[in-house]
Write a protein that holds these residues in place. Sequence first.
Motif, PDB file in Angstrom:
ATOM      1  N   UNK A 173      28.660  28.908  63.916  1.00  0.00           N
ATOM      2  CA  UNK A 173      29.243  30.192  64.318  1.00  0.00           C
ATOM      3  C   UNK A 173      30.598  30.009  64.991  1.00  0.00           C
ATOM      4  N   UNK A 174      31.362  28.991  64.563  1.00  0.00           N
ATOM      5  CA  UNK A 174      32.696  28.768  65.108  1.00  0.00           C
ATOM      6  C   UNK A 174      33.763  29.489  64.292  1.00  0.00           C
ATOM      7  N   UNK A 175      33.466  29.768  63.028  1.00  0.00           N
ATOM      8  CA  UNK A 175      34.377  30.536  62.182  1.00  0.00           C
ATOM      9  C   UNK A 175      33.563  31.583  61.421  1.00  0.00           C
ATOM     10  N   UNK A 176      34.274  32.636  60.971  1.00  0.00           N
ATOM     11  CA  UNK A 176      33.630  33.704  60.202  1.00  0.00           C
ATOM     12  C   UNK A 176      34.004  33.665  58.729  1.00  0.00           C
ATOM     13  N   UNK A 177      35.138  33.052  58.431  1.00  0.00           N
ATOM     14  CA  UNK A 177      35.648  33.055  57.057  1.00  0.00           C
ATOM     15  C   UNK A 177      36.293  31.713  56.753  1.00  0.00           C
ATOM     16  N   UNK A 178      35.987  31.172  55.589  1.00  0.00           N
ATOM     17  CA  UNK A 178      36.593  29.920  55.121  1.00  0.00           C
ATOM     18  C   UNK A 178      37.242  30.185  53.768  1.00  0.00           C
ATOM     19  N   UNK A 179      38.534  29.853  53.671  1.00  0.00           N
ATOM     20  CA  UNK A 179      39.267  30.025  52.420  1.00  0.00           C
ATOM     21  C   UNK A 179      39.747  28.655  51.949  1.00  0.00           C
ATOM     22  N   UNK A 180      39.451  28.339  50.698  1.00  0.00           N
ATOM     23  CA  UNK A 180      39.843  27.051  50.116  1.00  0.00           C
ATOM     24  C   UNK A 180      40.802  27.327  48.957  1.00  0.00           C
ATOM     25  N   UNK A 181      42.068  26.905  49.107  1.00  0.00           N
ATOM     26  CA  UNK A 181      43.069  27.076  48.055  1.00  0.00           C
ATOM     27  C   UNK A 181      43.107  25.778  47.246  1.00  0.00           C
ATOM     28  N   UNK A 182      42.726  25.808  45.974  1.00  0.00           N
ATOM     29  CA  UNK A 182      42.611  24.565  45.200  1.00  0.00           C
ATOM     30  C   UNK A 182      43.973  24.026  44.768  1.00  0.00           C
ATOM     31  N   UNK A 183      43.975  22.808  44.277  1.00  0.00           N
ATOM     32  CA  UNK A 183      45.198  22.201  43.758  1.00  0.00           C
ATOM     33  C   UNK A 183      45.683  22.954  42.523  1.00  0.00           C
ATOM     34  N   UNK A 184      46.998  22.959  42.339  1.00  0.00           N
ATOM     35  CA  UNK A 184      47.640  23.589  41.172  1.00  0.00           C
ATOM     36  C   UNK A 184      47.296  25.065  41.069  1.00  0.00           C
ATOM     37  N   UNK A 185      47.018  25.706  42.197  1.00  0.00           N
ATOM     38  CA  UNK A 185      46.647  27.120  42.178  1.00  0.00           C
ATOM     39  C   UNK A 185      47.806  27.984  41.679  1.00  0.00           C
ATOM     40  N   UNK A 186      49.013  27.766  42.236  1.00  0.00           N
ATOM     41  CA  UNK A 186      50.171  28.569  41.825  1.00  0.00           C
ATOM     42  C   UNK A 186      50.579  28.243  40.391  1.00  0.00           C
ATOM     43  N   UNK A 187      50.536  26.980  40.016  1.00  0.00           N
ATOM     44  CA  UNK A 187      50.928  26.573  38.675  1.00  0.00           C
ATOM     45  C   UNK A 187      50.038  27.237  37.625  1.00  0.00           C
ATOM     46  N   UNK A 188      48.722  27.202  37.852  1.00  0.00           N
ATOM     47  CA  UNK A 188      47.803  27.805  36.894  1.00  0.00           C
ATOM     48  C   UNK A 188      47.985  29.314  36.833  1.00  0.00           C
ATOM     49  N   UNK A 189      48.251  29.911  37.972  1.00  0.00           N
ATOM     50  CA  UNK A 189      48.411  31.361  38.013  1.00  0.00           C
ATOM     51  C   UNK A 189      49.636  31.794  37.222  1.00  0.00           C
ATOM     52  N   UNK A 190      50.745  31.075  37.373  1.00  0.00           N
ATOM     53  CA  UNK A 190      51.967  31.427  36.661  1.00  0.00           C
ATOM     54  C   UNK A 190      51.856  31.180  35.166  1.00  0.00           C
ATOM     55  N   UNK A 191      51.055  30.213  34.774  1.00  0.00           N
ATOM     56  CA  UNK A 191      50.868  29.918  33.347  1.00  0.00           C
ATOM     57  C   UNK A 191      49.801  30.803  32.708  1.00  0.00           C
ATOM     58  N   UNK A 192      49.153  31.616  33.501  1.00  0.00           N
ATOM     59  CA  UNK A 192      48.120  32.483  32.953  1.00  0.00           C
ATOM     60  C   UNK A 192      46.796  31.786  32.735  1.00  0.00           C
ATOM     61  N   UNK A 193      46.634  30.616  33.338  1.00  0.00           N
ATOM     62  CA  UNK A 193      45.378  29.874  33.214  1.00  0.00           C
ATOM     63  C   UNK A 193      44.397  30.390  34.267  1.00  0.00           C
ATOM     64  N   UNK A 194      43.161  30.548  33.858  1.00  0.00           N
ATOM     65  CA  UNK A 194      42.153  31.030  34.795  1.00  0.00           C
ATOM     66  C   UNK A 194      42.028  30.068  35.970  1.00  0.00           C
ATOM     67  N   UNK A 195      42.142  30.614  37.154  1.00  0.00           N
ATOM     68  CA  UNK A 195      42.038  29.795  38.363  1.00  0.00           C
ATOM     69  C   UNK A 195      41.157  30.477  39.386  1.00  0.00           C
ATOM     70  N   UNK A 196      40.660  29.720  40.306  1.00  0.00           N
ATOM     71  CA  UNK A 196      39.734  30.258  41.303  1.00  0.00           C
ATOM     72  C   UNK A 196      40.203  29.885  42.698  1.00  0.00           C
TER      73      UNK A 196
END
Length: 368
Positions: free
Chosen positions: A93-116
């Motif tokens: 109970x030290x945090x309420x939300x955890x966000x994990x930004x994966x590698x090549x996230x921006x690259x995949x997004x700009x190329x239209x590749x499905x990313x999570x």
Amino acid sequence: MKINVVKAYLKKEFSELVRSRLIIMVYLMPSMILILFGYGIKMEVYNVRTAIINYDKSQLSYRIISAFEHSRYFTAEVVNLPEEKALEMMKRAEIDLLIIIPESFEKHLLKGIKTEIGIFVDASFPFRGLTIQSYAEGVLLKEAQEVLQSRPSIVINHRNLFNQAMRDENAIVPGLLGIVFLVAPAILSALLIVREKERGTIFNFYSSPVRKTDFVIGKLSLPFLLHSVNIFIIFLWAAYLFKVPFRGNFFIYWITSEIYVLISVSIGLLVSIVARTQIVAIVLTVIITIIPGFLYSGIVMPISSMEGEAAVEAHIFPVMYYNHIIYDTFLIGQGFSSDKNLFYFFILIFYWLFITVIGVLLLRKELR
């Protein structure tokens, strides 16, 4: 109806209330309920403790981090921890939300590749968890859309109606009126009759030629009149202390509230017939009024989203009908031009007449 008999009961009960100082609670309790719950119940979630693990190190990832850091809803911090360690923080109970930004996230997004992108929410309290999830998704989608603004996309142009500022007070306070005017008059009316049983003075009624209708009217007139004043006091609290807008007709608010108070004192009459002591009367009234009042007032959950037995129970209790009209008078302003409001108003009148008739019929002018 004999006016002199009613006036005698009215004078007697008023002097008893003044002497016992119970009249202070008549006006203190409704205001306390409104103020405590009006300030205490909050639907929005602020300062969500957020941990962000950034594997991408891209311009977009830093924009996302900055958006979370500058949002009033999140208290964000970038952590250089393994995912297992970060999840352990959530378990503690030290945090309420955890966000994990994966590698090549921006690259995949700009190329239209499905990313999570990973979002882990502490959903121990489901409503709070869903709210945090919605806030986080909103921030992420906004930043991603700005990056892809040169590409064809759907732009949603939305407006919030009736509660444009999305204030919690506008949603909570009108709903609390249904609870206040259901609980307080019912408790007072039940106590006034049960007290006669405890003291033995009820035998004066048994042995006198006073009719049951005169007795009921004489006993219930005082709580009705006292709480009729509360209708105006609570309105002032809502409009000027909580600054809830009032867009409807004040006469509709007043007459509907008067009918609702009559329903409440009639419920107190039914409780007084069953109960033998004042403690039993208070406990029974609280169970009958407060629990359904919160569940079916629309504060916790919209009635329209209820199904099965819950929907049936919501339509049995009067708080749903009253609060529908009250929300309209404060936030919308349709009034009786709405067929639904008019129909609910007549349901409240029928409810009051039905409960009162049942109470008079069940009241026995004899020792049981």
